[in-house]
Design a protein around this motif. Structure first.
Motif, PDB file in Angstrom:
ATOM      1  N   ILE A 365       0.875  -1.176   0.000  1.00  0.00           N
ATOM      2  CA  ILE A 365       0.000   0.000   0.000  1.00  0.00           C
ATOM      3  C   ILE A 365       0.907   1.218   0.000  1.00  0.00           C
ATOM      4  O   ILE A 365       2.125   1.095   0.059  1.00  0.00           O
ATOM      5  CB  ILE A 365      -0.946   0.067   1.233  1.00  0.00           C
ATOM      6  CG1 ILE A 365      -0.127   0.184   2.525  1.00  0.00           C
ATOM      7  CG2 ILE A 365      -1.893  -1.092   1.266  1.00  0.00           C
ATOM      8  CD1 ILE A 365      -0.819   0.956   3.605  1.00  0.00           C
ATOM      9  N   ARG A 366       0.336   2.399  -0.059  1.00  0.00           N
ATOM     10  CA  ARG A 366       1.147   3.614  -0.010  1.00  0.00           C
ATOM     11  C   ARG A 366       0.825   4.396   1.253  1.00  0.00           C
ATOM     12  O   ARG A 366      -0.311   4.411   1.708  1.00  0.00           O
ATOM     13  CB  ARG A 366       0.880   4.485  -1.228  1.00  0.00           C
ATOM     14  CG  ARG A 366       1.821   5.671  -1.339  1.00  0.00           C
ATOM     15  CD  ARG A 366       2.138   5.964  -2.777  1.00  0.00           C
ATOM     16  NE  ARG A 366       2.865   4.866  -3.382  1.00  0.00           N
ATOM     17  CZ  ARG A 366       4.114   4.954  -3.845  1.00  0.00           C
ATOM     18  NH1 ARG A 366       4.777   6.093  -3.754  1.00  0.00           N
ATOM     19  NH2 ARG A 366       4.688   3.919  -4.400  1.00  0.00           N
ATOM     20  N   ALA A 367       1.848   5.006   1.833  1.00  0.00           N
ATOM     21  CA  ALA A 367       1.641   5.878   2.992  1.00  0.00           C
ATOM     22  C   ALA A 367       2.325   7.199   2.697  1.00  0.00           C
ATOM     23  O   ALA A 367       3.457   7.215   2.232  1.00  0.00           O
ATOM     24  CB  ALA A 367       2.255   5.244   4.234  1.00  0.00           C
ATOM     25  N   GLY A 368       1.617   8.285   2.928  1.00  0.00           N
ATOM     26  CA  GLY A 368       2.228   9.583   2.666  1.00  0.00           C
ATOM     27  C   GLY A 368       1.169  10.615   2.347  1.00  0.00           C
ATOM     28  O   GLY A 368      -0.008  10.429   2.686  1.00  0.00           O
ATOM     29  N   HIS A 369       1.586  11.684   1.679  1.00  0.00           N
ATOM     30  CA  HIS A 369       0.611  12.745   1.342  1.00  0.00           C
ATOM     31  C   HIS A 369       0.054  12.571  -0.069  1.00  0.00           C
ATOM     32  O   HIS A 369      -0.781  13.337  -0.502  1.00  0.00           O
ATOM     33  CB  HIS A 369       1.217  14.131   1.544  1.00  0.00           C
ATOM     34  CG  HIS A 369       2.516  14.346   0.822  1.00  0.00           C
ATOM     35  ND1 HIS A 369       2.625  14.269  -0.552  1.00  0.00           N
ATOM     36  CD2 HIS A 369       3.762  14.625   1.284  1.00  0.00           C
ATOM     37  CE1 HIS A 369       3.883  14.524  -0.902  1.00  0.00           C
ATOM     38  NE2 HIS A 369       4.593  14.717   0.189  1.00  0.00           N
TER      39      HIS A 369
END
Ligand SMILES: *Cc1c(COP(=O)(O)O)cnc(C)c1O
Length: 413
Positions: A365-369
């Motif tokens: 998955i992706r984490a960030g803005h």
């Protein structure tokens, strides 16, 4: 909401065999690829087409009289025609090959902006734009002395259309808006937004990066003036993308980059320019990636795409229901009209920790803005975790995701 049976009209296991990346293990677990909004995976058809091009056809386009150059040119232009048909543009020449959505927006912002945006003019963006559809407009606004105005959104992550309608006026020179938000999944009511802009004679530039892989797009039906997207989010390689523009606009705009291929004649005193699309394709274009994009379209045409999109949407509903039942999960972006992006936060756990722990379970998955800092500011969070689905994802992917999120919560409890 009903539980998802894998739908009979769509054989997801068969589709998964077309994507070799998916059948591997990561950290000893079967890969669960849920980062499709960042980049989707590539089917065998595209991989094989790329290899064939490099083995047998690789050459420069447009300039050669020899066999390979003519073959490369034919294939490159055939890919353009595939794009035309896929988005239902009137003419293939209206489809400019670019290296991705970002380059496409920069093309429109610069080529349109230098011609049509002047001191005191206004450009309308929205609160949910990707940085790619903000920064190029800010740069041109600064250069031209224009002002950026922002369509606000509500707590669900839906644009407030009344406010948008009040923003349009005789100073408005462009509306640049996403078809689907990459951080929230919101599908914007684009057709009516474009109709409203046109009442004021204002063109609309659509960031379609998240739309082309998830819903059917018809640029003529939408009446979009510009429609921009990346190949690597629609099952093609990186380095490919399209900037569609209506002929009437493209012809009025000057070239954005100068160089070979985009000219008709050059002397040191004066250069005259090639017609569209070459006028906007300076230098050797991304030939192999563009042919790959054409192959990705062939692939999409070869499957039951409506069934694929329906499968993906059912998975979205299943995942939304299941995630919202996990105590401590907060969904960010709950628009009524949504595509398969699920942003969420967990109480007391930083999204990067969620991403790292899920990676141990083989889950991407992706984490960030998500290149959408104004969206993070709106929800007053530094970042979110984001699971984004494609039609090759399964109910099991979602189940493993939810079980693993529960593990994350237990670790931090
Ligand atoms: C990914 C994305 C972009 C930028 O695309 P690039 O391929 O990085 O050029 C722009 N807008 C949206 C909505 C996106 O999802």
């Amino acid at each position: 909401m009903k539980a998802v049976k894998e739908m009979s009209s769509f054989d997801v296991e068969k589709i998964r065999k077309d994507f070799p990346v998916l059948s591997q293990t990561v950290n000893g677990k079967p890969l669960r690829y849920l980062d499709n909004a960042a980049s989707s995976q590539v089917p065998n058809l595209v991989i094989e087409r790329g290899a064939e091009y490099l083995k047998k056809e690789h050459s420069n386009v447009h300039r050669g009289v020899h066999y390979l150059s003519q073959k490369a040119t034919t294939e490159y232009e055939a890919a353009r025609e595939k794009v035309r048909k896929f988005i239902n543009a009137k003419e293939a020449k209206e489809c400019i090959f670019v290296r991705g959505c970002t380059e496409g927006v920069n093309l429109v912002a610069n080529a349109y902006g230098r011609k049509f945006i002047n001191e005191g003019d206004e450009i309308i963006l929205s609160q949910m734009e990707h940085h790619s559809n903000i920064v190029p407009w800010q740069m041109i606004a600064e250069e031209r002395g224009a002002k950026i105005r922002v369509i606000p959104m509500n707590e669900a992550g839906e644009l407030i259309i009344d406010e948008y309608e009040n923003m349009l006026n005789e100073r408005t020179k462009m509306v640049a808006v996403a078809h689907i938000s990459n951080s929230l999944g919101t599908i914007n009511p684009l057709k009516s937004m474009i109709e409203t802009a046109h009442k004021f004679g204002v063109p609309v530039c659509v960031d379609g990066a998240q739309a082309v892989p998830h819903i059917r797009v018809d640029v003529q039906d939408l009446d979009a003036d510009f429609y921009v997207f990346s190949g690597h989010k629609m099952f093609a390689p990186t380095g490919s993308g399209v900037c569609y523009g209506k002929r009437e606009w493209l012809e009025k705009m000057d070239s954005y980059q100068g160089g070979g291929s985009m000219i008709y004649t050059v002397t040191f005193e004066k250069t005259t320019y090639a017609p569209i699309p070459e006028k906007f394709e300076a230098g050797t274009p991304a030939i192999a990636p563009s042919i790959g994009l054409g192959a990705a379209i062939d692939y999409l045409n070869s499957i039951d795409l409506d069934a694929a999109f329906a499968h993906e949407h059912e998975l979205l509903e299943y995942a939304t229901e299941k995630l919202s039942k996990i105590e401590g999960v907060k969904l960010i972006g709950t628009a009524k009209e949504k595509a398969s992006v699920i942003s969420f936060t967990l109480e007391n756990v930083h999204p990067h920790d969620i991403g790292t722990i899920l990676d141990q379970e083989g889950i991407a998955i992706r984490a960030g803005h998500h290149c959408a800092q104004p969206v993070m500011q709106f929800y007053d969070v530094p970042a979110t975790a984001r699971a984004s689905l494609a039609f090759y994802n399964t109910k099991e992917d979602v189940d493993v995701l939810c079980d693993s999120i529960q593990k994350v919560i237990d670790v931090f409890a």
